[in-house]
Design a protein around this motif. Structure first.
Motif, PDB file in Angstrom:
ATOM      1  N   GLY A  47       0.804  -1.205   0.000  1.00 33.19           N
ATOM      2  CA  GLY A  47       0.000   0.000   0.000  1.00 33.19           C
ATOM      3  C   GLY A  47       0.838   1.256   0.000  1.00 33.19           C
ATOM      4  N   ILE A  48       0.175   2.358   0.300  1.00 36.56           N
ATOM      5  CA  ILE A  48       0.776   3.686   0.185  1.00 36.56           C
ATOM      6  C   ILE A  48       0.605   4.453   1.491  1.00 36.56           C
ATOM      7  CG2 ILE A  48       0.587   5.923  -0.980  1.00 36.56           C
ATOM      8  CD1 ILE A  48       1.758   3.862  -2.787  1.00 36.56           C
ATOM      9  N   THR A  49       1.660   5.194   1.876  1.00 39.95           N
ATOM     10  CA  THR A  49       1.577   6.149   2.979  1.00 39.95           C
ATOM     11  C   THR A  49       2.545   7.287   2.690  1.00 39.95           C
ATOM     12  OG1 THR A  49       1.852   6.534   5.349  1.00 39.95           O
ATOM     13  CG2 THR A  49       3.284   4.887   4.350  1.00 39.95           C
ATOM     14  N   PRO A  50       2.210   8.515   3.062  1.00 39.95           N
ATOM     15  CA  PRO A  50       3.156   9.621   2.838  1.00 39.95           C
ATOM     16  C   PRO A  50       4.331   9.632   3.801  1.00 39.95           C
ATOM     17  CG  PRO A  50       1.185  10.438   3.930  1.00 39.95           C
ATOM     18  CD  PRO A  50       0.906   9.006   3.575  1.00 39.95           C
ATOM     19  N   GLN A  51       4.225   8.886   4.886  1.00 46.87           N
ATOM     20  CA  GLN A  51       5.285   8.910   5.904  1.00 46.87           C
ATOM     21  C   GLN A  51       6.578   8.327   5.351  1.00 46.87           C
ATOM     22  OE1 GLN A  51       6.838  10.224   8.370  1.00 46.87           O
ATOM     23  NE2 GLN A  51       5.374   9.731   9.990  1.00 46.87           N
ATOM     24  N   GLY A  52       7.695   9.015   5.585  1.00 47.29           N
ATOM     25  CA  GLY A  52       8.984   8.579   5.066  1.00 47.29           C
ATOM     26  C   GLY A  52       9.716   7.613   5.986  1.00 47.29           C
ATOM     27  N   PRO A  53      10.831   7.036   5.497  1.00 48.55           N
ATOM     28  CA  PRO A  53      11.564   6.004   6.234  1.00 48.55           C
ATOM     29  C   PRO A  53      12.740   6.562   7.042  1.00 48.55           C
ATOM     30  CG  PRO A  53      12.375   6.109   4.003  1.00 48.55           C
ATOM     31  CD  PRO A  53      11.306   7.161   4.105  1.00 48.55           C
ATOM     32  N   PHE A  54      13.247   5.725   7.928  1.00 44.68           N
ATOM     33  CA  PHE A  54      14.555   5.937   8.536  1.00 44.68           C
ATOM     34  C   PHE A  54      15.623   5.444   7.563  1.00 44.68           C
ATOM     35  CE2 PHE A  54      11.671   5.056  12.185  1.00 44.68           C
ATOM     36  CZ  PHE A  54      11.731   6.302  12.787  1.00 44.68           C
ATOM     37  N   LYS A  55      16.887   5.778   7.832  1.00 42.86           N
ATOM     38  CA  LYS A  55      17.983   5.366   6.953  1.00 42.86           C
ATOM     39  C   LYS A  55      19.197   4.953   7.783  1.00 42.86           C
ATOM     40  CE  LYS A  55      16.378   8.682   3.459  1.00 42.86           C
ATOM     41  NZ  LYS A  55      15.776   7.699   2.567  1.00 42.86           N
ATOM     42  N   ASN A  56      18.952   4.126   8.770  1.00 39.22           N
ATOM     43  CA  ASN A  56      20.006   3.780   9.717  1.00 39.22           C
ATOM     44  C   ASN A  56      20.431   2.315   9.670  1.00 39.22           C
ATOM     45  OD1 ASN A  56      19.831   6.446  10.825  1.00 39.22           O
ATOM     46  ND2 ASN A  56      18.000   5.806  11.942  1.00 39.22           N
ATOM     47  N   GLY A  57      19.657   1.442   9.015  1.00 43.56           N
ATOM     48  CA  GLY A  57      19.950   0.026   9.085  1.00 43.56           C
ATOM     49  C   GLY A  57      19.395  -0.566  10.367  1.00 43.56           C
ATOM     50  N   PRO A  58      19.718  -1.813  10.663  1.00 42.68           N
ATOM     51  CA  PRO A  58      20.551  -2.729   9.870  1.00 42.68           C
ATOM     52  C   PRO A  58      19.807  -3.237   8.630  1.00 42.68           C
ATOM     53  CG  PRO A  58      19.631  -3.900  11.744  1.00 42.68           C
ATOM     54  CD  PRO A  58      19.188  -2.458  11.881  1.00 42.68           C
ATOM     55  N   GLY A  59      20.073  -4.478   8.252  1.00 39.68           N
ATOM     56  CA  GLY A  59      19.449  -5.073   7.098  1.00 39.68           C
ATOM     57  C   GLY A  59      20.434  -5.960   6.359  1.00 39.68           C
ATOM     58  N   GLU A  60      19.907  -6.742   5.413  1.00 39.77           N
ATOM     59  CA  GLU A  60      20.753  -7.656   4.644  1.00 39.77           C
ATOM     60  C   GLU A  60      20.314  -7.653   3.180  1.00 39.77           C
ATOM     61  OE1 GLU A  60      22.367 -11.035   7.597  1.00 39.77           O
ATOM     62  OE2 GLU A  60      20.295 -11.347   6.964  1.00 39.77           O
TER      63      GLU A  60
END
Length: 229
Positions: free
Chosen positions: A136-149
């Motif tokens: 779906g869709i939301t106007p709220q933006g993301p964090f950009k800190n990680g972690p992740g793979e």
């Protein structure tokens, strides 16, 4: 012991031969999934946002809720013809990408984006020429800190996706084809499509055998123990 569990990138992905991938173009996702015993499709939560058919090989991203650091990194690792599959844990509170990232992917020649989570900038997505699938869709933006793979097994819409899998998407959803299964699956899916096309053509011309249909399904129901009153 491997280092960096939960915060690592794998760059060596074995992709299917491009000629084999192209044989899936134009085959409905439903025909393909039927040939995999109806077990390898995303569920109804993953929808086509811009109604474009998709075909490509998977580059996978596992992201923490609402964070797109590794999504950005995967955009540079992916090659033309790849589909980015991002497992954002189904989070709908924050989008993981918008028009800028999607346009970047489009200009790089990627074959699609599939997100188990939310995106934003729907107007831009609708103008884009890259297939985009998400919850779906939301106007709220993301964090950009990680972690992740990047390029690990992920879950998207209830199905496991491995790096290098072949993905086919249409208005019904997305199917996931394992690299080793693909040569067998494509032959069977093409046979099924040809059979269904022949039947639909006969229906369109008014050649409908009602008696054969009733006889066939009555026999099956009775074999399963159905009692008709």
């Amino acid at each position: 012991m491997p280092e960096g569990a939960g915060f690592r990138i794998f760059t060596n992905v074995e992709r299917s031969d491009r000629a084999l991938v192209e044989r899936f173009r134009g085959i409905p996702s439903s025909n393909i999934n039927d040939m995999m015993n109806r077990l390898y499709n995303t569920d109804a939560s993953i929808k086509s946002l811009n109604h474009l058919p998709m075909l490509g090989t998977a580059i996978t991203v596992r992201a923490p809720l609402g964070d797109n650091l590794m999504f950005h990194r995967a955009l540079d690792i992916a090659q033309p013809g790849d589909v980015l599959v991002v497992d954002g844990g189904g989070c709908m509170e924050r989008s993981l990408a918008g028009e800028i990232m999607i346009t970047y992917a489009e200009k790089k020649g990627l074959a699609g984006i599939v997100v188990n989570g939310a995106l934003r900038d729907l107007d831009g997505i609708l103008r884009s020429s890259i297939p985009v699938y998400a919850k779906g869709i939301t106007p709220q933006g993301p964090f950009k800190n990680g972690p992740g793979e990047i390029n690990v097994p992920v879950c998207c819409g209830g199905v496991v996706v491995l790096p290098g899998d072949i993905l086919v998407g249409d208005l019904d959803g997305v199917v996931v084809i394992r690299k080793d299964d693909a040569p067998y699956i494509i032959d069977k899916a093409q046979e099924k499509l040809a059979k269904e096309t022949k039947k639909l053509s006969a229906y369109a011309e008014g050649h409908v055998n009602y008696e054969e249909h009733e006889s066939s399904w009555t026999a099956k129901a009775e074999k399963l123990g159905v009692v008709t009153f």
